[in-house]
Design a protein around this motif. Structure first.
Motif, PDB file in Angstrom:
ATOM      1  N   LEU A 148       0.830  -1.206   0.000  1.00 61.02           N
ATOM      2  CA  LEU A 148       0.000   0.000   0.000  1.00 61.02           C
ATOM      3  C   LEU A 148       0.865   1.256   0.000  1.00 61.02           C
ATOM      4  CD1 LEU A 148      -2.684  -1.261   2.522  1.00 61.02           C
ATOM      5  CD2 LEU A 148      -3.112  -0.668   0.129  1.00 61.02           C
ATOM      6  N   TYR A 149       1.940   1.243   0.764  1.00 61.97           N
ATOM      7  CA  TYR A 149       2.871   2.375   0.768  1.00 61.97           C
ATOM      8  C   TYR A 149       3.406   2.621  -0.638  1.00 61.97           C
ATOM      9  CZ  TYR A 149       7.391   4.725   1.314  1.00 61.97           C
ATOM     10  OH  TYR A 149       8.464   5.570   1.168  1.00 61.97           O
ATOM     11  N   LEU A 150       3.793   1.548  -1.337  1.00 61.38           N
ATOM     12  CA  LEU A 150       4.316   1.695  -2.695  1.00 61.38           C
ATOM     13  C   LEU A 150       3.261   2.261  -3.638  1.00 61.38           C
ATOM     14  CD1 LEU A 150       6.242  -1.689  -2.955  1.00 61.38           C
ATOM     15  CD2 LEU A 150       7.282   0.588  -2.863  1.00 61.38           C
ATOM     16  N   GLY A 151       2.013   1.781  -3.493  1.00 56.32           N
ATOM     17  CA  GLY A 151       0.950   2.294  -4.343  1.00 56.32           C
ATOM     18  C   GLY A 151       0.685   3.769  -4.122  1.00 56.32           C
ATOM     19  N   HIS A 152       0.801   4.202  -2.863  1.00 54.48           N
ATOM     20  CA  HIS A 152       0.586   5.611  -2.554  1.00 54.48           C
ATOM     21  C   HIS A 152       1.782   6.468  -2.933  1.00 54.48           C
ATOM     22  CE1 HIS A 152       0.827   9.098   0.290  1.00 54.48           C
ATOM     23  NE2 HIS A 152      -0.370   9.294  -0.237  1.00 54.48           N
ATOM     24  N   ARG A 153       2.984   5.975  -2.613  1.00 52.68           N
ATOM     25  CA  ARG A 153       4.207   6.753  -2.846  1.00 52.68           C
ATOM     26  C   ARG A 153       4.573   6.793  -4.324  1.00 52.68           C
ATOM     27  NH1 ARG A 153       7.801   9.337  -3.968  1.00 52.68           N
ATOM     28  NH2 ARG A 153       9.786   9.816  -2.923  1.00 52.68           N
ATOM     29  N   TYR A 154       4.286   5.709  -5.049  1.00 56.10           N
ATOM     30  CA  TYR A 154       4.698   5.605  -6.454  1.00 56.10           C
ATOM     31  C   TYR A 154       3.516   5.200  -7.338  1.00 56.10           C
ATOM     32  CZ  TYR A 154       9.361   5.380  -4.301  1.00 56.10           C
ATOM     33  OH  TYR A 154      10.498   5.629  -3.572  1.00 56.10           O
ATOM     34  N   PRO A 155       2.464   6.023  -7.411  1.00 55.10           N
ATOM     35  CA  PRO A 155       1.309   5.643  -8.232  1.00 55.10           C
ATOM     36  C   PRO A 155       1.624   5.610  -9.721  1.00 55.10           C
ATOM     37  CG  PRO A 155       1.107   7.913  -7.499  1.00 55.10           C
ATOM     38  CD  PRO A 155       2.279   7.340  -6.779  1.00 55.10           C
ATOM     39  N   GLY A 156       2.714   6.245 -10.130  1.00 55.15           N
ATOM     40  CA  GLY A 156       3.120   6.198 -11.516  1.00 55.15           C
ATOM     41  C   GLY A 156       3.928   4.968 -11.861  1.00 55.15           C
ATOM     42  N   VAL A 157       4.167   4.122 -10.850  1.00 54.22           N
ATOM     43  CA  VAL A 157       4.909   2.879 -11.056  1.00 54.22           C
ATOM     44  C   VAL A 157       4.015   1.663 -10.813  1.00 54.22           C
ATOM     45  CG1 VAL A 157       6.882   1.481 -10.316  1.00 54.22           C
ATOM     46  CG2 VAL A 157       7.075   3.980 -10.402  1.00 54.22           C
ATOM     47  N   PHE A 158       3.319   1.655  -9.668  1.00 52.53           N
ATOM     48  CA  PHE A 158       2.494   0.515  -9.271  1.00 52.53           C
ATOM     49  C   PHE A 158       1.022   0.884  -9.342  1.00 52.53           C
ATOM     50  CE2 PHE A 158       6.514   0.123  -6.915  1.00 52.53           C
ATOM     51  CZ  PHE A 158       6.921  -1.142  -7.313  1.00 52.53           C
ATOM     52  N   GLY A 159       0.311   0.288 -10.297  1.00 49.25           N
ATOM     53  CA  GLY A 159      -1.105   0.576 -10.445  1.00 49.25           C
ATOM     54  C   GLY A 159      -2.008  -0.434  -9.773  1.00 49.25           C
ATOM     55  N   ARG A 160      -1.477  -1.625  -9.491  1.00 49.27           N
ATOM     56  CA  ARG A 160      -2.281  -2.698  -8.877  1.00 49.27           C
ATOM     57  C   ARG A 160      -1.631  -3.073  -7.546  1.00 49.27           C
ATOM     58  NH1 ARG A 160      -5.290  -5.793 -13.442  1.00 49.27           N
ATOM     59  NH2 ARG A 160      -4.608  -4.700 -15.328  1.00 49.27           N
ATOM     60  N   ILE A 161      -2.434  -3.023  -6.478  1.00 51.06           N
ATOM     61  CA  ILE A 161      -1.918  -3.263  -5.137  1.00 51.06           C
ATOM     62  C   ILE A 161      -2.723  -4.369  -4.467  1.00 51.06           C
ATOM     63  CG2 ILE A 161      -1.447  -2.264  -2.877  1.00 51.06           C
ATOM     64  CD1 ILE A 161       0.246  -1.106  -5.185  1.00 51.06           C
ATOM     65  N   GLY A 162      -2.026  -5.402  -4.008  1.00 50.07           N
ATOM     66  CA  GLY A 162      -2.660  -6.478  -3.261  1.00 50.07           C
ATOM     67  C   GLY A 162      -2.157  -6.472  -1.823  1.00 50.07           C
ATOM     68  N   ALA A 163      -3.039  -6.273  -0.875  1.00 56.18           N
ATOM     69  CA  ALA A 163      -2.662  -6.175   0.534  1.00 56.18           C
ATOM     70  C   ALA A 163      -3.488  -7.170   1.335  1.00 56.18           C
ATOM     71  CB  ALA A 163      -2.875  -4.754   1.050  1.00 56.18           C
ATOM     72  N   MET A 164      -2.869  -8.292   1.684  1.00 52.40           N
ATOM     73  CA  MET A 164      -3.542  -9.346   2.433  1.00 52.40           C
ATOM     74  C   MET A 164      -3.165  -9.206   3.908  1.00 52.40           C
ATOM     75  SD  MET A 164      -2.981 -12.434  -0.344  1.00 52.40           S
ATOM     76  CE  MET A 164      -4.480 -13.354   0.044  1.00 52.40           C
ATOM     77  N   SER A 165      -4.167  -9.093   4.759  1.00 55.19           N
ATOM     78  CA  SER A 165      -3.949  -8.848   6.187  1.00 55.19           C
ATOM     79  C   SER A 165      -2.933  -7.726   6.383  1.00 55.19           C
ATOM     80  CB  SER A 165      -3.459 -10.121   6.881  1.00 55.19           C
ATOM     81  OG  SER A 165      -4.362 -11.182   6.725  1.00 55.19           O
ATOM     82  N   PRO A 166      -3.153  -6.561   5.779  1.00 57.29           N
ATOM     83  CA  PRO A 166      -2.146  -5.494   5.841  1.00 57.29           C
ATOM     84  C   PRO A 166      -2.104  -4.834   7.223  1.00 57.29           C
ATOM     85  CG  PRO A 166      -4.121  -4.674   4.772  1.00 57.29           C
ATOM     86  CD  PRO A 166      -4.344  -6.149   5.005  1.00 57.29           C
ATOM     87  N   THR A 167      -0.905  -4.527   7.682  1.00 54.77           N
ATOM     88  CA  THR A 167      -0.721  -3.913   9.000  1.00 54.77           C
ATOM     89  C   THR A 167      -0.891  -2.403   8.870  1.00 54.77           C
ATOM     90  OG1 THR A 167       0.897  -5.681   9.373  1.00 54.77           O
ATOM     91  CG2 THR A 167       0.740  -3.999  11.065  1.00 54.77           C
ATOM     92  N   VAL A 168      -2.101  -1.980   8.519  1.00 56.65           N
ATOM     93  CA  VAL A 168      -2.359  -0.563   8.258  1.00 56.65           C
ATOM     94  C   VAL A 168      -2.365   0.268   9.536  1.00 56.65           C
ATOM     95  CG1 VAL A 168      -3.614  -0.976   6.119  1.00 56.65           C
ATOM     96  CG2 VAL A 168      -4.870  -0.967   8.289  1.00 56.65           C
ATOM     97  N   MET A 169      -2.414  -0.394  10.699  1.00 53.09           N
ATOM     98  CA  MET A 169      -2.393   0.332  11.967  1.00 53.09           C
ATOM     99  C   MET A 169      -0.982   0.644  12.436  1.00 53.09           C
ATOM    100  SD  MET A 169      -2.308  -3.045  12.165  1.00 53.09           S
ATOM    101  CE  MET A 169      -3.960  -3.723  12.114  1.00 53.09           C
ATOM    102  N   TRP A 170       0.024   0.193  11.692  1.00 55.79           N
ATOM    103  CA  TRP A 170       1.432   0.384  12.069  1.00 55.79           C
ATOM    104  C   TRP A 170       1.794   1.862  12.071  1.00 55.79           C
ATOM    105  CZ3 TRP A 170       3.978  -3.368  14.237  1.00 55.79           C
ATOM    106  CH2 TRP A 170       5.375  -3.377  14.289  1.00 55.79           C
ATOM    107  N   GLY A 171       2.714   2.241  12.929  1.00 55.23           N
ATOM    108  CA  GLY A 171       3.115   3.647  13.006  1.00 55.23           C
ATOM    109  C   GLY A 171       1.970   4.537  13.431  1.00 55.23           C
ATOM    110  N   GLU A 172       1.166   4.016  14.378  1.00 56.69           N
ATOM    111  CA  GLU A 172      -0.020   4.747  14.868  1.00 56.69           C
ATOM    112  C   GLU A 172      -0.968   5.102  13.732  1.00 56.69           C
ATOM    113  OE1 GLU A 172       2.046   7.916  17.049  1.00 56.69           O
ATOM    114  OE2 GLU A 172       1.530   6.854  18.910  1.00 56.69           O
ATOM    115  N   GLY A 173      -1.093   4.177  12.775  1.00 56.24           N
ATOM    116  CA  GLY A 173      -2.029   4.385  11.672  1.00 56.24           C
ATOM    117  C   GLY A 173      -1.630   5.481  10.713  1.00 56.24           C
ATOM    118  N   ARG A 174      -0.346   5.668  10.530  1.00 54.50           N
ATOM    119  CA  ARG A 174       0.112   6.799   9.712  1.00 54.50           C
ATOM    120  C   ARG A 174      -0.335   6.698   8.260  1.00 54.50           C
ATOM    121  NH1 ARG A 174       6.175   9.436   9.601  1.00 54.50           N
ATOM    122  NH2 ARG A 174       5.875  10.732   7.733  1.00 54.50           N
TER     123      ARG A 174
END
Length: 257
Positions: A148-174
């Motif tokens: 997900l970080y790659l999809g957000h940081r590099y949308p011009g590179v990665f257009g398809r993002i697969g996040a299975m059980s992603p730790t989205v709460m990491w870094g206080e949900g940053r």
């Protein structure tokens, strides 16, 4: 059934280390020498393929899932580039500091390795389709967060993002506060978790079911449409390779079609 090419001791100048990369070329790669192929980058590469030199225990069997999808007419063939995690997995898959652990964030350097070094090498040596619509990133747990970080940081590179059980709460949900607008680029994001999936990692409580749903709702609030983001919450799903292996064919069918 295609081939897994293992590249050992590949330098990562951005990280100052060497990595092992496993590259799966599908059965069609040799059968169709005139064709160019989309590429899926996956994390925890030692756990990705059904292969004698993969991890000793459960793996995602991504090569089997892909070829079965192709055989059933659900998918076109993709190259899969799987990058092994290192001894500091917690750090290399952390884009930001997590104050509840002692891990130092090295995810930004890992992301730069993928974008600045590995992808150009793959595009140089393999017949790839280089556009973001045909380039994906996929992983589980902190690997899901990195995707997900790659999809957000590099949308011009990665257009398809697969996040299975992603730790989205990491870094206080940053990730929530960083991802505050639709990229306005071609996007397909697959999210999943066990509906009640919950673990403690180094003493940090991680409620995957609730957090994954919350991030899906966050993206919908930002304007991502149903054809751009999908959520699967599996009753009884746990935080384990066998669960990600079981859900992978469905994930690939939505993400890579």
């Amino acid at each position: 059934m295609g081939h897994v090419h293992i590249v050992r001791d590949l330098p990562s100048p951005q990280e100052g280390i060497y990595r092992t990369v496993r590259i799966y070329t599908p059965d069609a790669y040799d059968a169709m020498p005139w064709h160019r192929f989309p590429v899926l980058y996956m994390h925890d590469g030692q756990n990705v393929f059904a292969h004698p030199e993969s991890a000793l225990f459960d793996t995602w069997c991504a090569n089997l899932a892909l070829e079965q999808g192709v055989g059933h007419g659900h998918l076109e063939p993709w190259i899969i580039v799987a990058v092994d995690s290192g001894t500091g997995r917690l750090e290399e898959y952390s884009p930001w500091e997590e104050p509840r652990t002692q891990a130092k964030a090295r995810g930004e350097a890992y992301g730069r390795f993928l974008v600045e070094h590995l992808k150009p090498q793959v595009d140089l040596h393999y017949r790839t389709r280089t556009e973001p619509q045909w380039t994906g990133a996929m992983g589980s747990s902190l690997g899901g967060l990195m995707s997900l970080y790659l999809g957000h940081r590099y949308p011009g590179v990665f257009g398809r993002i697969g996040a299975m059980s992603p730790t989205v709460m990491w870094g206080e949900g940053r990730l929530f506060s960083e991802w505050m607008a639709h990229s306005r680029r071609w996007t397909r994001i697959y999210l999943d978790a066990g509906a009640q999936e919950f673990i403690h990692a180094d003493g940090v409580p991680l409620d995957y079911g609730r957090a994954t749903r919350a991030f899906y709702e966050h993206l919908k609030h930002l304007g991502y449409a149903d054809h751009e983001v999908s959520l699967v919450l599996e009753p009884g799903g746990e935080h384990h390779e066998k669960d990600w292996q079981r859900r992978l064919p469905l994930a690939m069918r939505w993400l890579l079609a």
